[in-house]
Every structure is written in structure tokens, then in C-alpha cells.
Design an enzyme around this catalytic site. Sequence first.
Site, short mmCIF file in Angstrom:
data_model
loop_
_atom_site.label_atom_id
_atom_site.label_comp_id
_atom_site.label_asym_id
_atom_site.label_seq_id
_atom_site.Cartn_x
_atom_site.Cartn_y
_atom_site.Cartn_z
N HIS A 23 0.85 -1.19 0.00
CA HIS A 23 0.00 0.00 0.00
C HIS A 23 0.89 1.25 0.00
O HIS A 23 2.08 1.18 0.32
CB HIS A 23 -0.92 0.00 1.22
CG HIS A 23 -2.03 -0.99 1.09
ND1 HIS A 23 -2.63 -1.57 2.18
CD2 HIS A 23 -2.66 -1.49 0.01
CE1 HIS A 23 -3.59 -2.38 1.77
NE2 HIS A 23 -3.61 -2.36 0.47
N LYS A 27 5.04 1.44 0.74
CA LYS A 27 5.89 1.20 -0.43
C LYS A 27 7.37 1.38 -0.11
O LYS A 27 8.19 0.57 -0.54
CB LYS A 27 5.47 2.10 -1.59
CG LYS A 27 4.17 1.65 -2.24
CD LYS A 27 3.96 2.34 -3.56
CE LYS A 27 2.57 2.13 -4.12
NZ LYS A 27 1.92 0.87 -3.97
N THR A 49 1.86 -5.55 -8.26
CA THR A 49 0.79 -4.67 -8.71
C THR A 49 1.44 -3.43 -9.31
O THR A 49 2.61 -3.13 -9.04
CB THR A 49 -0.15 -4.31 -7.54
OG1 THR A 49 0.63 -3.88 -6.42
CG2 THR A 49 -1.01 -5.50 -7.15
N GLY A 50 0.70 -2.70 -10.12
CA GLY A 50 1.16 -1.57 -10.92
C GLY A 50 2.34 -0.77 -10.44
O GLY A 50 3.49 -1.01 -10.83
N THR A 51 2.10 0.19 -9.58
CA THR A 51 3.15 1.10 -9.13
C THR A 51 4.21 0.37 -8.32
O THR A 51 5.41 0.60 -8.51
CB THR A 51 2.55 2.23 -8.28
OG1 THR A 51 1.52 2.88 -9.03
CG2 THR A 51 3.60 3.25 -7.90
N THR A 52 3.79 -0.53 -7.46
CA THR A 52 4.76 -1.27 -6.64
C THR A 52 5.72 -2.06 -7.51
O THR A 52 6.93 -2.02 -7.31
CB THR A 52 4.04 -2.21 -5.65
OG1 THR A 52 3.15 -1.44 -4.83
CG2 THR A 52 5.03 -2.95 -4.77
N SER A 69 -2.76 -1.72 -11.12
CA SER A 69 -2.72 -1.16 -9.77
C SER A 69 -3.76 -1.89 -8.91
O SER A 69 -4.82 -2.28 -9.40
CB SER A 69 -3.04 0.34 -9.84
OG SER A 69 -3.17 0.88 -8.55
N GLY A 70 -3.44 -2.06 -7.62
CA GLY A 70 -4.34 -2.78 -6.72
C GLY A 70 -5.78 -2.33 -6.77
O GLY A 70 -6.68 -3.14 -7.01
N ASP A 75 -5.07 -6.44 -7.36
CA ASP A 75 -5.19 -7.43 -6.27
C ASP A 75 -5.99 -8.63 -6.75
O ASP A 75 -5.65 -9.78 -6.45
CB ASP A 75 -5.87 -6.81 -5.05
CG ASP A 75 -5.05 -5.72 -4.39
OD1 ASP A 75 -3.81 -5.73 -4.56
OD2 ASP A 75 -5.64 -4.87 -3.71
N ASP A 95 -1.17 -1.61 4.74
CA ASP A 95 -1.22 -0.55 5.73
C ASP A 95 -2.29 -0.86 6.78
O ASP A 95 -3.48 -0.82 6.48
CB ASP A 95 -1.53 0.78 5.03
CG ASP A 95 -1.39 1.97 5.95
OD1 ASP A 95 -1.42 1.80 7.19
OD2 ASP A 95 -1.25 3.10 5.44
N HIS A 102 -10.25 -0.15 -1.57
CA HIS A 102 -10.46 -1.50 -2.09
C HIS A 102 -10.23 -2.55 -1.01
O HIS A 102 -9.74 -3.64 -1.27
CB HIS A 102 -9.55 -1.74 -3.30
CG HIS A 102 -8.09 -1.64 -3.00
ND1 HIS A 102 -7.48 -0.50 -2.54
CD2 HIS A 102 -7.10 -2.56 -3.09
CE1 HIS A 102 -6.20 -0.72 -2.35
NE2 HIS A 102 -5.94 -1.97 -2.68
N ASP A 105 -11.22 -6.08 -1.74
CA ASP A 105 -10.28 -6.81 -2.60
C ASP A 105 -9.07 -7.30 -1.81
O ASP A 105 -8.58 -8.41 -2.03
CB ASP A 105 -9.80 -5.94 -3.77
CG ASP A 105 -10.92 -5.50 -4.69
OD1 ASP A 105 -12.00 -6.14 -4.65
OD2 ASP A 105 -10.72 -4.52 -5.44
N ARG A 111 -7.62 -13.86 1.89
CA ARG A 111 -8.40 -15.09 2.06
C ARG A 111 -7.98 -16.14 1.04
O ARG A 111 -7.74 -17.29 1.39
CB ARG A 111 -9.90 -14.80 1.94
CG ARG A 111 -10.77 -16.03 2.19
CD ARG A 111 -12.25 -15.73 2.00
NE ARG A 111 -12.57 -15.32 0.65
CZ ARG A 111 -12.71 -16.17 -0.38
NH1 ARG A 111 -12.55 -17.46 -0.20
NH2 ARG A 111 -13.01 -15.72 -1.57
#
Length: 158
Positions: A23, A27, A49-52, A69-70, A75, A95, A102, A105, A111
Site C-alpha cells: 500500500h 511502499k 501490482t502496478g506502481t509497486t 494497480s491494486g 489485487d 497498511d 479496495h 479486494d 483469504r
Amino acid sequence: MHPSIADTVQPMKPKKNIALIAHDHRKMDLLDWAEYNSEILSEHNLFGTGTTGKLVSEKTDLPVYRFKSGPLGGDLQIGTAIVQNEIDMMIFFWDPLQAQPHDVDVKALQRISIVYNIPMACNRSSADFLITSPLMKTKYDRFIVDYSQRFKKDFDAE
């Protein structure tokens, strides 16, 4: 082994497929961790995920396959990859102090990671223990639990 404990076995190769997610307020933590562990991470396939994913790739000079991106479905894409046995483990620095748009998600991703029995770390300490485990360099048979067996009533016992 009783089928309610493990219905199938999913082999994990010595070269693991690792999902990296963080998150926004985590990051920098993940980037610092990834840079510190870049030598180990270089021995595996990385997904993010996208930015990460972009930031990890830039910081470590390692290739990272990037999902969306999440909040835009990344996600869920990683969750799908877990279900399809394309992700072996997940490092997810989420976080704990800030609500996410989201959150549903995020909870679904956590889960599904449990349902498919993939190793998951949510903080640096658990990520350190996970990434330095001797099992990271070997084949590992991951048991997949058949949860439907747990919901069946044993009518013969009545």
C-alpha cells in the site's frame, strides 16, 4: 493423509513465483526490503501490482511482471494467479492504520492466499524469515485443502 487436510498437492519449483504488493504508506518499506534482499529475489520470478512492481524493478534492476494497480483490479489479478497456481508466495506490506478504498479486494486476496495455502508475509520480519528459509531453494509440495470436505456432514456418524 485425510482428504479434509490435503486434497491435492501443488509442487513449487526451486525458482518461486513471488508476488510483491505494498500500500502507498508501506511502499518505501517494501522497496527497502526488496533492495536489501535483491540477491535472493534475483533467483526467482517477481510479480507486482502496478506502481509497486514498477518501483521495485527500478530500485533493484530486477524484472517484475506488472499487474494493474491494486485498486484498479491488480489485487484481483494476483488472486486469480494464485488460484491458477501461478503465484507461489506473496509479500504484501499492507497498511494496518489506513482504510483502503479496495479493502474488500485486499481481504479477498488474503483469504485466497490462505485457501490455496501460499506462504504470505505482511511485514518485514515475516518477509525476512520467509525469504531466508531453506525451502526457498528447494522443491516444495504445497498441500491444497479441500474445504468442501469440512462442510459436509458425516451422516454415517449420526
